[in-house]
Write a protein that holds these residues in place. Structure first.
Motif, PDB file in Angstrom:
ATOM      1  N   LYS A  70       0.828  -1.199   0.000  1.00  0.00           N
ATOM      2  CA  LYS A  70       0.000   0.000   0.000  1.00  0.00           C
ATOM      3  C   LYS A  70       0.870   1.259   0.000  1.00  0.00           C
ATOM      4  O   LYS A  70       1.984   1.259   0.529  1.00  0.00           O
ATOM      5  N   GLY A  71       0.340   2.330  -0.582  1.00  0.00           N
ATOM      6  CA  GLY A  71       0.999   3.612  -0.504  1.00  0.00           C
ATOM      7  C   GLY A  71       0.641   4.339   0.786  1.00  0.00           C
ATOM      8  O   GLY A  71      -0.247   3.924   1.538  1.00  0.00           O
ATOM      9  N   GLN A  72       1.343   5.410   1.038  1.00  0.00           N
ATOM     10  CA  GLN A  72       1.105   6.194   2.254  1.00  0.00           C
ATOM     11  C   GLN A  72       0.219   7.392   1.917  1.00  0.00           C
ATOM     12  O   GLN A  72       0.497   8.137   0.984  1.00  0.00           O
ATOM     13  N   ILE A  73      -0.855   7.559   2.676  1.00  0.00           N
ATOM     14  CA  ILE A  73      -1.796   8.648   2.454  1.00  0.00           C
ATOM     15  C   ILE A  73      -1.253   9.921   3.118  1.00  0.00           C
ATOM     16  O   ILE A  73      -0.963   9.931   4.312  1.00  0.00           O
ATOM     17  N   THR A  74      -1.115  10.978   2.335  1.00  0.00           N
ATOM     18  CA  THR A  74      -0.599  12.241   2.854  1.00  0.00           C
ATOM     19  C   THR A  74      -1.733  13.067   3.456  1.00  0.00           C
ATOM     20  O   THR A  74      -2.900  12.697   3.422  1.00  0.00           O
ATOM     21  N   GLY A  77      -4.555  13.955   1.123  1.00  0.00           N
ATOM     22  CA  GLY A  77      -5.372  12.877   0.579  1.00  0.00           C
ATOM     23  C   GLY A  77      -4.760  12.129  -0.571  1.00  0.00           C
ATOM     24  O   GLY A  77      -5.396  11.250  -1.147  1.00  0.00           O
ATOM     25  N   TYR A  78      -3.521  12.463  -0.936  1.00  0.00           N
ATOM     26  CA  TYR A  78      -2.856  11.779  -2.022  1.00  0.00           C
ATOM     27  C   TYR A  78      -2.081  10.568  -1.495  1.00  0.00           C
ATOM     28  O   TYR A  78      -1.711  10.517  -0.326  1.00  0.00           O
ATOM     29  N   GLU A  79      -1.808   9.622  -2.393  1.00  0.00           N
ATOM     30  CA  GLU A  79      -1.110   8.397  -2.021  1.00  0.00           C
ATOM     31  C   GLU A  79       0.308   8.429  -2.562  1.00  0.00           C
ATOM     32  O   GLU A  79       0.519   8.484  -3.771  1.00  0.00           O
ATOM     33  N   SER A  80       1.272   8.406  -1.666  1.00  0.00           N
ATOM     34  CA  SER A  80       2.680   8.397  -2.059  1.00  0.00           C
ATOM     35  C   SER A  80       3.228   6.980  -1.935  1.00  0.00           C
ATOM     36  O   SER A  80       2.823   6.232  -1.043  1.00  0.00           O
ATOM     37  N   PRO A  81       4.144   6.583  -2.827  1.00  0.00           N
ATOM     38  CA  PRO A  81       4.653   5.200  -2.791  1.00  0.00           C
ATOM     39  C   PRO A  81       5.478   4.909  -1.546  1.00  0.00           C
ATOM     40  O   PRO A  81       6.097   5.797  -0.966  1.00  0.00           O
ATOM     41  N   ARG A  82       5.468   3.633  -1.168  1.00  0.00           N
ATOM     42  CA  ARG A  82       6.231   3.162  -0.022  1.00  0.00           C
ATOM     43  C   ARG A  82       7.264   2.137  -0.485  1.00  0.00           C
ATOM     44  O   ARG A  82       7.161   1.582  -1.575  1.00  0.00           O
ATOM     45  N   SER A  83       8.226   1.874   0.395  1.00  0.00           N
ATOM     46  CA  SER A  83       9.191   0.805   0.178  1.00  0.00           C
ATOM     47  C   SER A  83       8.939  -0.296   1.206  1.00  0.00           C
ATOM     48  O   SER A  83       8.349  -0.051   2.264  1.00  0.00           O
ATOM     49  N   PHE A  84       9.381  -1.521   0.875  1.00  0.00           N
ATOM     50  CA  PHE A  84       9.167  -2.628   1.806  1.00  0.00           C
ATOM     51  C   PHE A  84       9.917  -2.403   3.123  1.00  0.00           C
ATOM     52  O   PHE A  84       9.589  -3.021   4.135  1.00  0.00           O
ATOM     53  N   TRP A  85      10.917  -1.509   3.111  1.00  0.00           N
ATOM     54  CA  TRP A  85      11.629  -1.214   4.348  1.00  0.00           C
ATOM     55  C   TRP A  85      10.703  -0.564   5.374  1.00  0.00           C
ATOM     56  O   TRP A  85      10.856  -0.783   6.587  1.00  0.00           O
ATOM     57  N   ASP A  86       9.733   0.231   4.938  1.00  0.00           N
ATOM     58  CA  ASP A  86       8.788   0.851   5.868  1.00  0.00           C
ATOM     59  C   ASP A  86       8.014  -0.219   6.640  1.00  0.00           C
ATOM     60  O   ASP A  86       7.705  -0.039   7.825  1.00  0.00           O
ATOM     61  N   LYS A 141      -1.409  -7.888  12.130  1.00  0.00           N
ATOM     62  CA  LYS A 141      -2.072  -6.584  12.148  1.00  0.00           C
ATOM     63  C   LYS A 141      -1.261  -5.567  11.362  1.00  0.00           C
ATOM     64  O   LYS A 141      -1.813  -4.803  10.547  1.00  0.00           O
ATOM     65  N   THR A 142       0.052  -5.549  11.588  1.00  0.00           N
ATOM     66  CA  THR A 142       0.908  -4.625  10.845  1.00  0.00           C
ATOM     67  C   THR A 142       0.973  -5.004   9.374  1.00  0.00           C
ATOM     68  O   THR A 142       0.933  -4.138   8.488  1.00  0.00           O
ATOM     69  N   THR A 143       1.056  -6.301   9.092  1.00  0.00           N
ATOM     70  CA  THR A 143       1.112  -6.763   7.699  1.00  0.00           C
ATOM     71  C   THR A 143      -0.154  -6.369   6.954  1.00  0.00           C
ATOM     72  O   THR A 143      -0.100  -5.932   5.804  1.00  0.00           O
ATOM     73  N   ARG A 144      -1.284  -6.510   7.629  1.00  0.00           N
ATOM     74  CA  ARG A 144      -2.557  -6.155   7.002  1.00  0.00           C
ATOM     75  C   ARG A 144      -2.642  -4.645   6.760  1.00  0.00           C
ATOM     76  O   ARG A 144      -3.262  -4.199   5.790  1.00  0.00           O
ATOM     77  N   ARG A 145      -1.997  -3.877   7.621  1.00  0.00           N
ATOM     78  CA  ARG A 145      -2.043  -2.418   7.478  1.00  0.00           C
ATOM     79  C   ARG A 145      -1.185  -1.934   6.310  1.00  0.00           C
ATOM     80  O   ARG A 145      -1.491  -0.905   5.693  1.00  0.00           O
ATOM     81  N   PHE A 146      -0.155  -2.683   5.956  1.00  0.00           N
ATOM     82  CA  PHE A 146       0.771  -2.233   4.923  1.00  0.00           C
ATOM     83  C   PHE A 146       0.474  -2.824   3.539  1.00  0.00           C
ATOM     84  O   PHE A 146       0.964  -2.283   2.540  1.00  0.00           O
TER      85      PHE A 146
END
Length: 327
Positions: A70-74, A77-86, A141-146
């Motif tokens: 999933k991307g990160q919501i700013t 309201g926009y979605e910015s890309p994430r890395s698996f490190w997050d 829970k964390t896996t489902r969130r990401f």
């Protein structure tokens, strides 16, 4: 018309689910192959950044951990890309004696993608990559969130991933954490060619030609019925064996052809998704520029209005000069 639209939607959903399942299966399969090639290579030399088997394995693992991330919501309201490190940084934060803090504080590694690549190398040198992956997957829970639905780390393939990575604990790795492999400016690309090689031995071709010459000479020299029986039986057996080998080779080639066609279809689907995402990004940029322009005009209008109010207040209330009285 309504039933036709419903049928198209159902067909589209089936195709999407099938495509996702095939993509997961392909990534897990090539990951298993890459682990095997790494183990085979480690029997002869130490694995470092220059080994093509490791470069391919790191690319495969990076794509697996980035699958449907999933991307990160700013705030806007926009979605910015994430890395698996997050995801790894949060999910593995409670692992005892982990390298997460060390990776986070590395001076020469700044981007999130580069930190994830550094973590893969450090975890392999510590012989704890499978332990980190297992701990991260347990934090559901964390896996489902990401991750979105259909991600590899949310499916049954996740248990297979943790199990196959356990074999890497028997390998001694040696990496330089300041190399070009940590550069986060380019995406990871998987090389599928080591797993698609199909070679036909030259001796089988020569034996086929030799048999054809033998059959031709025997047919031309022996024309009497007495000489037909035994050679014919022997040739029939040899032809039967050859046909079985050709059939096996044909099945193998057919399977590889189907795999390549599936790979091409997957790349076409990814290209189509990239084009649609690019269009959406362009539309978002245009909307952002338009909103910025409108906000700028509003601010300019407010500034002019405030200046007019200030000027009007000065006209209505002129300054009065106070003259002190002489005592």
């Amino acid at each position: 018309m309504a039933s036709l639209g419903l049928g198209l939607n159902l067909s589209r959903k089936k195709n999407l689910s099938r495509n996702a399942a095939v993509e997961r299966k392909n990534l897990i399969t090539v990951c298993r192959f890459s682990v095997k090639t790494l183990i085979d290579r480690s029997c002869f030399e130490t694995i470092d950044d220059s080994a093509p088997e490791f470069v391919n394995f790191a690319s495969i693992l990076e794509q697996i951990l980035s699958h449907r991330l999933k991307g990160q919501i700013t705030w806007f309201g926009y979605e910015s890309p994430r890395s698996f490190w997050d995801y790894i940084r949060v999910a593995c934060s409670k692992v005892p004696h982990s390298c997460i803090c060390s990776i986070e504080n590395m001076e020469n590694v700044s981007s999130s993608r580069a930190k994830g690549r550094a973590w893969i190398r450090v975890a392999l040198m510590e012989k704890r990559l499978s332990e980190y992956i297992t701990a991260a997957l347990r934090d559901f829970k964390t896996t489902r969130r990401f991750y979105d639905d259909g991600a590899i780390v949310l499916g049954e393939e996740a248990n297979m991933l943790a199990g196959m990575l356990l074999g890497l604990n028997a390998i001694d790795f040696s990496f330089c954490l300041k190399g070009e492999g940590l550069d986060g400016s380019f995406p990871a690309v998987i090389d599928y060619t080591p797993y698609l090689k199909f070679t036909q031995s030259s001796d089988s071709i020569s034996s086929d030609e030799e048999e054809l010459r033998t059959l031709g000479s025997s047919g031309s020299e022996s024309s009497t019925p007495e000489n037909i029986g035994p050679p014919f039986i022997m040739d029939e057996n040899s032809w039967y064996n050859k046909c079985k080998r050709v059939e096996q080779k044909y099945r193998l080639a057919l399977e590889q052809k189907g795999y390549l066609e599936e790979l091409v279809r997957l790349r076409e689907a990814q290209l189509s998704d990239s084009v649609s995402q690019n269009k959406l990004l362009i539309q978002r940029i245009e909307r952002t520029e338009l909103n910025h322009k409108l906000e700028k005009e509003q601010l300019e209008y407010i500034i002019v209005e405030l200046q007019d109010q200030l000027n009007n207040s000065e006209k209505c209330f002129p300054t009065v000069e106070i003259i002190p009285r002489n005592q």
